[in-house]
Design an enzyme around this catalytic site. Sequence first.
Site, PDB file in Angstrom:
ATOM      1  N   SER A 136      -5.745  12.831  41.264  1.00  0.00           N
ATOM      2  CA  SER A 136      -5.694  13.493  42.567  1.00  0.00           C
ATOM      3  C   SER A 136      -5.444  14.972  42.327  1.00  0.00           C
ATOM      4  CB  SER A 136      -4.562  12.882  43.399  1.00  0.00           C
ATOM      5  OG  SER A 136      -4.434  13.574  44.620  1.00  0.00           O
ATOM      6  N   LYS A 162     -10.206  12.909  43.038  1.00  0.00           N
ATOM      7  CA  LYS A 162      -9.835  12.970  44.456  1.00  0.00           C
ATOM      8  C   LYS A 162      -9.506  14.419  44.792  1.00  0.00           C
ATOM      9  CE  LYS A 162      -5.755  11.385  46.859  1.00  0.00           C
ATOM     10  NZ  LYS A 162      -4.888  10.208  47.038  1.00  0.00           N
ATOM     11  N   LYS A 164      -8.316  17.216  47.530  1.00  0.00           N
ATOM     12  CA  LYS A 164      -7.604  17.400  48.798  1.00  0.00           C
ATOM     13  C   LYS A 164      -8.383  18.372  49.683  1.00  0.00           C
ATOM     14  CE  LYS A 164      -3.793  14.998  48.005  1.00  0.00           C
ATOM     15  NZ  LYS A 164      -3.253  13.931  48.858  1.00  0.00           N
ATOM     16  N   ASP A 189      -9.356  13.613  50.288  1.00  0.00           N
ATOM     17  CA  ASP A 189      -8.140  13.161  50.992  1.00  0.00           C
ATOM     18  C   ASP A 189      -7.680  14.266  51.931  1.00  0.00           C
ATOM     19  OD1 ASP A 189      -5.792  12.033  51.873  1.00  0.00           O
ATOM     20  OD2 ASP A 189      -4.831  11.913  49.899  1.00  0.00           O
ATOM     21  N   GLU A 214     -10.184   9.776  52.649  1.00  0.00           N
ATOM     22  CA  GLU A 214      -8.868   9.173  52.833  1.00  0.00           C
ATOM     23  C   GLU A 214      -8.127   9.857  53.980  1.00  0.00           C
ATOM     24  OE1 GLU A 214      -6.722   9.153  49.134  1.00  0.00           O
ATOM     25  OE2 GLU A 214      -4.819   8.622  50.070  1.00  0.00           O
ATOM     26  N   ASP A 239      -4.331   5.615  54.201  1.00  0.00           N
ATOM     27  CA  ASP A 239      -3.131   5.799  53.375  1.00  0.00           C
ATOM     28  C   ASP A 239      -1.930   5.796  54.326  1.00  0.00           C
ATOM     29  OD1 ASP A 239      -1.008   6.850  51.894  1.00  0.00           O
ATOM     30  OD2 ASP A 239      -2.096   8.540  51.057  1.00  0.00           O
ATOM     31  N   LYS A 263       0.462   1.849  48.644  1.00  0.00           N
ATOM     32  CA  LYS A 263       1.581   2.493  47.945  1.00  0.00           C
ATOM     33  C   LYS A 263       2.819   1.629  48.174  1.00  0.00           C
ATOM     34  CE  LYS A 263      -0.027   7.265  48.390  1.00  0.00           C
ATOM     35  NZ  LYS A 263       0.213   8.580  49.003  1.00  0.00           N
ATOM     36  N   GLY A 291      -0.510   7.225  44.679  1.00  0.00           N
ATOM     37  CA  GLY A 291       0.627   7.783  43.945  1.00  0.00           C
ATOM     38  C   GLY A 291       1.460   8.680  44.826  1.00  0.00           C
TER      39      GLY A 291
HETATM   40  O1  LIG Z   1      -0.984  11.883  41.750  1.00  0.00           O
HETATM   41  C1  LIG Z   1      -0.341  11.273  42.613  1.00  0.00           C
HETATM   42  O2  LIG Z   1       0.750  10.709  42.372  1.00  0.00           O
HETATM   43  C2  LIG Z   1      -0.890  11.185  44.009  1.00  0.00           C
HETATM   44  C3  LIG Z   1      -1.128  12.518  44.610  1.00  0.00           C
HETATM   45  C4  LIG Z   1      -1.411  12.442  46.083  1.00  0.00           C
HETATM   46  O3  LIG Z   1      -2.562  12.461  46.436  1.00  0.00           O
HETATM   47  C5  LIG Z   1      -0.287  12.426  47.013  1.00  0.00           C
HETATM   48  C6  LIG Z   1       0.910  12.958  46.571  1.00  0.00           C
HETATM   49  C7  LIG Z   1       2.000  13.023  47.390  1.00  0.00           C
HETATM   50  C8  LIG Z   1       1.939  12.524  48.655  1.00  0.00           C
HETATM   51  C9  LIG Z   1       0.749  11.971  49.135  1.00  0.00           C
HETATM   52  C10 LIG Z   1      -0.362  11.892  48.309  1.00  0.00           C
HETATM   53  C11 LIG Z   1      -1.558  11.205  48.878  1.00  0.00           C
HETATM   54  O4  LIG Z   1      -2.154  10.323  48.278  1.00  0.00           O
HETATM   55  O5  LIG Z   1      -1.899  11.479  50.024  1.00  0.00           O
HETATM   56 MG   LIG Z   2      -3.441  10.155  50.536  1.00  0.00          MG
END
Ligand SMILES: O=C(O)CCC(=O)c1ccccc1C(=O)O
Ligand SMILES: [Mg+2]
Length: 369
Positions: A136, A162, A164, A189, A214, A239, A263, A291
């Site tokens: 991510s 992924k 953002k 995402d 996402e 999510d 999660k 994550g």
């Molecule tokens: O690398 C990771 O642990 C996930 C990173 C990530 O996308 C995320 C990290 C913190 C809070 C929300 C998210 C998410 O998936 O939206």
């Molecule tokens: Mg997410």
Amino acid sequence: MPLKQMKLHRLKMRLNNPFTTSFGSVQEKEFFISEVIDGDGNRGFGESVAFASPWYTEETVETSLHVIENFLIKILQENDIQYPDDVTQLFSSVKRNNMAKATLEGAIWDLYAKRENIPLSKAIGGMKQEIDVGISIGIQPTIKDLLKTIEHYVQEGYKRMKIKIKPGHDVNVLREVRKHFPNTPIMADANSAYTLEDAEHLKQLDNLGLMMIEQPLKDDEILDHAKLQEELNTPICLDESIHSLTDAKMAIQLGACKIINIKIGRVGGITEAKRIHDYCRKHDIPVWCGGMLEAGVGRAHNIALTTLSQFVMPGDTAGSSHYWEQDIIQPEVSVKNGVIKVPDQPGIGYEVDEEALKKFTVDLKTYDL
Ligand SMILES: O=C(O)CCC(=O)c1ccccc1C(=O)O
Ligand SMILES: [Mg+2]
């Protein structure tokens, strides 16, 4: 299970790089490592995932501590746990606060697996010996930085990227990414940054060949996600919207998503995560493990969960060194060509590094059970 004591180690660690989403940046991370000890000297470990501020869900580090200390510990003191699944039932007298619950439940699952002398993955019914992972990538200062970052992780072999996104930093950015990486599995995402009124704009994503988008809309807008999914060919993955099996059932039956990111912290523990997994399997909904920028203990739990069969898409469990200069487990989680070898030692299968744990601890609380 003869539970004797629960310790709550409060840690402060700094991520190698700030992680930026549509809601802002995280770099300093405070969280808890829970340690449950039985009468035979076995120790199980869990990790909390709430952030300092309630941007992702309503929970924070401080609300987790409040709920654990004042309510959840009491429940463990007053009840016998035969099997880790009992914890979810007992904790149901406390509404929500899923991340607080998962912090303790995870430690009890690890302890259970260690008492049975089996890996946590086996204890929950997982069969895989290897899992596929993606990465991510937070919002980068410029498109050039983003392309360079993606190139680096493609070279390392991560199975999907992924990216953002947020309003003003979406279709334009992803078009550029797709141009440079025509064959790389890519997803986006949004962390809830859009409204249904953005449907026309988001439709432009449909010709970029994304695996999914996402959480485009707010967490409680399951109905609007269903309306958006009707407009979009790109599959929606939820999510933040999925806090429980009930949410997952509603989302799937309403057509609000085609994929679910599970999660452990967000759904209140491994038991609930398994239930969501089982329901998705029955209804042919692919799932993957999200994550929360975890340290090693949380990462180990995610690896165990991902060994369940319906985790058919690469998750966000990247290697320790992507996040931390030094992790709190031995060995650290390592990723080779986008694959993690599932440990075969009992419990989470990684040793907690006592020196690292001490080094990052800012407070320690002990509760007799
Ligand atoms: O690398 C990771 O642990 C996930 C990173 C990530 O996308 C995320 C990290 C913190 C809070 C929300 C998210 C998410 O998936 O939206
Ligand atoms: Mg997410």
